[in-house]
Design an enzyme around this catalytic site. Structure first.
Site, PDB file in Angstrom:
ATOM      1  N   GLU A 191     -16.412   6.269   4.330  1.00  0.00           N
ATOM      2  CA  GLU A 191     -15.701   5.727   5.484  1.00  0.00           C
ATOM      3  C   GLU A 191     -15.690   6.722   6.622  1.00  0.00           C
ATOM      4  O   GLU A 191     -16.109   7.878   6.475  1.00  0.00           O
ATOM      5  CB  GLU A 191     -14.277   5.308   5.115  1.00  0.00           C
ATOM      6  N   LYS A 233      -2.713   6.508   1.565  1.00  0.00           N
ATOM      7  CA  LYS A 233      -2.588   7.019   2.932  1.00  0.00           C
ATOM      8  C   LYS A 233      -1.719   8.277   2.963  1.00  0.00           C
ATOM      9  O   LYS A 233      -0.689   8.349   3.640  1.00  0.00           O
ATOM     10  CB  LYS A 233      -2.045   5.934   3.854  1.00  0.00           C
ATOM     11  N   ARG A 272       0.838  -1.203   0.000  1.00  0.00           N
ATOM     12  CA  ARG A 272       0.000   0.000   0.000  1.00  0.00           C
ATOM     13  C   ARG A 272       0.872   1.253   0.000  1.00  0.00           C
ATOM     14  O   ARG A 272       0.543   2.250  -0.649  1.00  0.00           O
ATOM     15  CB  ARG A 272      -0.950  -0.015   1.200  1.00  0.00           C
TER      16      ARG A 272
END
Length: 356
Positions: free
Chosen positions: A234, A198, A97
């Site tokens: 989210e 992220k 990720r």
């Protein structure tokens, strides 16, 4: 919210753990002993870094991370098992990720092996700070950022990859379940933006929204999609799931939702339990009509959502020990803590002789 430096309460030490009252451990930043640092020049690849004493960075005021927000972070945990082993949970997924995010933000990145090795070294260098079984975990924070100076032109001359760690307790301590506010004005992420990686820029823009919700008595905020304002996406730092009958649904990964490692595990574990799992667009109406709602994340693990409030109307959901969330929490943490055989191959035991 932004972590603040806290002093750990002390107690009688033993040979394995630091001198800490672990039962009082919260979720915040506590300074430990060592960290990992590696640097990379433009056009080169990351080489092996080194463990150094935990300390502040000296960084150019013109650095890319300070001026343009070029940075990513990851979050994962180390666990101390009842039989004395030290375990990581799917660190390769965090490495992959990070690589995806680095590509999006135009940064070089460490290999999966370099990433995992750095994490292992940090855990071993701070081993005494891993809480005893059942008292918490060692939270590990890898960060990749543009550390070289840049003003208007490209490329960035230098990048830094660092990893630090600190002991943490439960992120959400309310066992009765979370009380969420569905935010219908502010959006967390936008199509073609950075919501799916992220990036360090994803969080502070919605701190004010979270702070306002907490001031109103809510636990967290559930954000809607930017395109229509009709579909749930989210929480501030967690993925969301809804349950109706034998069907579990979660918003699909479409570039605005972070592909959580815990999310990925829960999808697999729910299917193993006989549930049909759908990754799809989830309208607000479907969430309000659900029987059970929960959220997942490295910090949140699996946390029941007791209620949501949308446009001043509060809707409650099933909670308690017989929920799917409770079952999935137990199954996942049993694997992470080494209490059951890991048939998935998700855990990584840290070899005490690991040197990087």
């Amino acid at each position: 919210m932004a972590p603040s430096v806290q002093s750990l309460p002390t107690s009688v030490s033993d040979e394995k753990c630091a001198n800490v009252k672990w039962e009082e451990l919260g979720f915040g930043f506590y300074r430990t002993d060592n960290m990992y640092v590696a640097k990379c020049k433009h056009g080169e690849s990351f080489q092996e870094g080194k463990i150094v004493p935990y300390a502040d960075f000296q960084i150019s005021p013109c650095s890319a991370v300070l001026n343009y927000g070029q940075g990513l972070y990851e979050g994962l945990k180390a666990y101390r098992t009842e039989d004395g082993r030290i375990m990581l949970f799917r660190p390769d997924q965090n490495a992959l990720r990070l690589q995806s995010g680095a590509h999006r933000l135009c940064m070089p990145y460490p290999s999966v092996d370099q990433f995992v090795s750095a994490v292992k070294q940090v855990v071993l260098a701070n081993k005494k700070w891993i809480p005893p079984p059942g008292k918490g975990t060692l939270y590990i924070r890898p960060i990749l950022f543009g550390s070289g100076p840049i003003l208007g032109s490209f490329p960035v001359p230098e990048y830094t990859f660092t990893v630090f760690a600190c002991p943490v307790g439960r992120y959400h301590k309310d066992k009765a379940g979370l009380n969420l506010k569905i935010e219908d004005k502010v959006r967390r992420a936008f199509p073609s933006g950075t919501g799916g990686v992220k990036s360090i820029t994803n969080y502070s823009p919605v701190w004010i929204t979270l702070a306002e919700a907490k001031a109103q008595g809510f636990s967290d905020v559930l954000f809607l999609d930017a395109a229509t304002g009709k579909n749930v996406e989210e929480l501030f730092a967690s993925n969301v799931f809804i349950v109706k009958g034998n069907v579990v649904s979660t918003p699909e990964i479409s570039g605005t939702i972070l592909p959580g490692v815990t999310r990925k595990c829960i999808i697999e574990l729910a299917r193993d339990s006989g549930y049909k799992v759908e990754e799809r667009v989830v309208p607000v109406e479907d969430l309000l009509d659900a029987e059970e709602v929960f959220c997942t994340g490295t910090a949140a693990i699996v946390t029941t959502i007791a209620s949501v409030t949308f446009k001043d109307k509060k809707t409650g959901f099933k909670t308690g020990d017989k929920t799917l969330a409770a079952k999935l929490f137990a199954t996942l943490t049993d694997i992470q803590m080494g209490r059951v055989e890991d048939k998935k191959g998700w855990t990584v035991e840290i070899d005490r002789g690991h040197q990087g």
